[in-house]
Design an enzyme around this catalytic site. Structure first.
Site, PDB file in Angstrom:
ATOM      1  N   GLU A  40       0.854  -1.200   0.000  1.00 48.29           N
ATOM      2  CA  GLU A  40       0.000   0.000   0.000  1.00 48.29           C
ATOM      3  C   GLU A  40       0.885   1.244   0.000  1.00 48.29           C
ATOM      4  O   GLU A  40       1.608   1.497   0.954  1.00 48.29           O
ATOM      5  CB  GLU A  40      -0.890  -0.023   1.247  1.00 48.29           C
ATOM      6  CG  GLU A  40      -1.728   1.244   1.419  1.00 48.29           C
ATOM      7  CD  GLU A  40      -2.427   1.312   2.773  1.00 48.29           C
ATOM      8  OE1 GLU A  40      -2.738   0.247   3.366  1.00 48.29           O
ATOM      9  OE2 GLU A  40      -2.661   2.432   3.259  1.00 48.29           O
ATOM     10  N   ARG A  44       0.355  10.307   0.634  1.00 53.47           N
ATOM     11  CA  ARG A  44       0.710  11.367   1.594  1.00 53.47           C
ATOM     12  C   ARG A  44       1.885  12.182   1.112  1.00 53.47           C
ATOM     13  O   ARG A  44       2.322  13.097   1.786  1.00 53.47           O
ATOM     14  CB  ARG A  44       1.097  10.748   2.940  1.00 53.47           C
ATOM     15  CG  ARG A  44      -0.079  10.186   3.650  1.00 53.47           C
ATOM     16  CD  ARG A  44       0.335   9.630   4.987  1.00 53.47           C
ATOM     17  NE  ARG A  44      -0.523   8.508   5.276  1.00 53.47           N
ATOM     18  CZ  ARG A  44      -0.397   7.714   6.309  1.00 53.47           C
ATOM     19  NH1 ARG A  44       0.580   7.894   7.166  1.00 53.47           N
ATOM     20  NH2 ARG A  44      -1.224   6.731   6.486  1.00 53.47           N
ATOM     21  N   LYS A 128     -10.799  -1.708   6.720  1.00 56.12           N
ATOM     22  CA  LYS A 128      -9.603  -1.414   7.503  1.00 56.12           C
ATOM     23  C   LYS A 128     -10.074  -0.969   8.890  1.00 56.12           C
ATOM     24  O   LYS A 128     -11.068  -0.238   8.996  1.00 56.12           O
ATOM     25  CB  LYS A 128      -8.831  -0.299   6.792  1.00 56.12           C
ATOM     26  CG  LYS A 128      -7.844   0.479   7.633  1.00 56.12           C
ATOM     27  CD  LYS A 128      -6.940   1.299   6.736  1.00 56.12           C
ATOM     28  CE  LYS A 128      -6.270   2.437   7.499  1.00 56.12           C
ATOM     29  NZ  LYS A 128      -4.965   2.783   6.924  1.00 56.12           N
TER      30      LYS A 128
END
Ligand code: 3PG
Length: 208
Positions: A40, A44, A128
């Site tokens: 993943e 950011r 998640k």
């Protein structure tokens, strides 16, 4: 591929924050070689989409996805870059619709029973759990499993090699995720042996 399939590929999803897209391919290779093919890359940093594109093009054994998908356009851009799955820290109906529209499997983030139920109503059963440790850890997630046995989670946020087994022992955990596989200094220094070693330790963990 559906979201639950991600759980079968590896017990741990490395959560990667990349400042330099040049590091993406050797980093992904080290993770795959260590036994963690699901990666993943979080949105950011400005280089995240470039990193996803490079991994998708050059590391065929990796299953690269986008994390920190927060806005509908994040989902679209990630899919266009070649992401094969999407992960979000939380979810709204608008964000869910945007993730569904990509056709990609996705793990929307939840931290409460109500958030999980809202997604369950929309047919989502893989999520998640974030931020896992701060929200209550493995004991909290185990408690959610009582009334919500159909949902399987990927806890992330404060998960480490040390506490991952507590989560992986739960029936409602498909895999865990975390940044501990890719320490900032190792990535900066190109210490791929260290990343490979961290990945192989994590790959040896098993979900039940
Ligand atoms: C995430 O986005 O899943 C988390 O920020 C990862 O958290 P960690 O740095 O505590 O592993």
């Amino acid at each position: 591929m559906i979201a639950e399939d991600l759980f079968d590929l590896a017990p741990v999803i490395p959560v990667v924050v990349l400042d330099d897209a040049e590091a993406a391919v050797p980093l992904a290779r080290a993770l795959v070689e260590g036994g963690l093919p699901v990666i993943e890359v979080t949105l950011r940093t400005p280089s995240a989409l470039d990193a996803i594109e490079r991994i998708a093009a050059e590391v065929p054994d990796a299953v690269v996805g986008a994390g920190t998908v927060v806005l509908p356009e994040d989902a679209e851009r990630s899919a266009a870059a070649g992401a094969r799955f999407l992960v979000s820290p939380g979810c709204t109906s608008r964000l869910r619709a945007a993730m569904v529209a990509t056709g990609l499997p996705f793990l929307p983030g939840v931290a409460t029973a109500s958030e999980a139920i809202a997604l369950l109503e929309a047919g989502v059963t893989a999520m998640k759990f974030f931020p896992a440790e701060a929200a209550g850890g493995a004991a909290y997630l185990k408690a959610l499993g009582g009334p919500l046995p159909r949902i399987r989670f990927c806890p992330t946020g404060g998960v480490t090699l040390g506490n991952a087994p507590d989560y992986l022992a739960l029936g409602n955990v498909g895999c865990v995720g975390g940044t501990w596989l890719t320490p900032k200094d190792a990535v900066r220094d190109g210490d791929w042996d260290r990343v490979r070693k961290l990945a192989s330790e994590a790959a040896a963990l098993r979900s039940r």
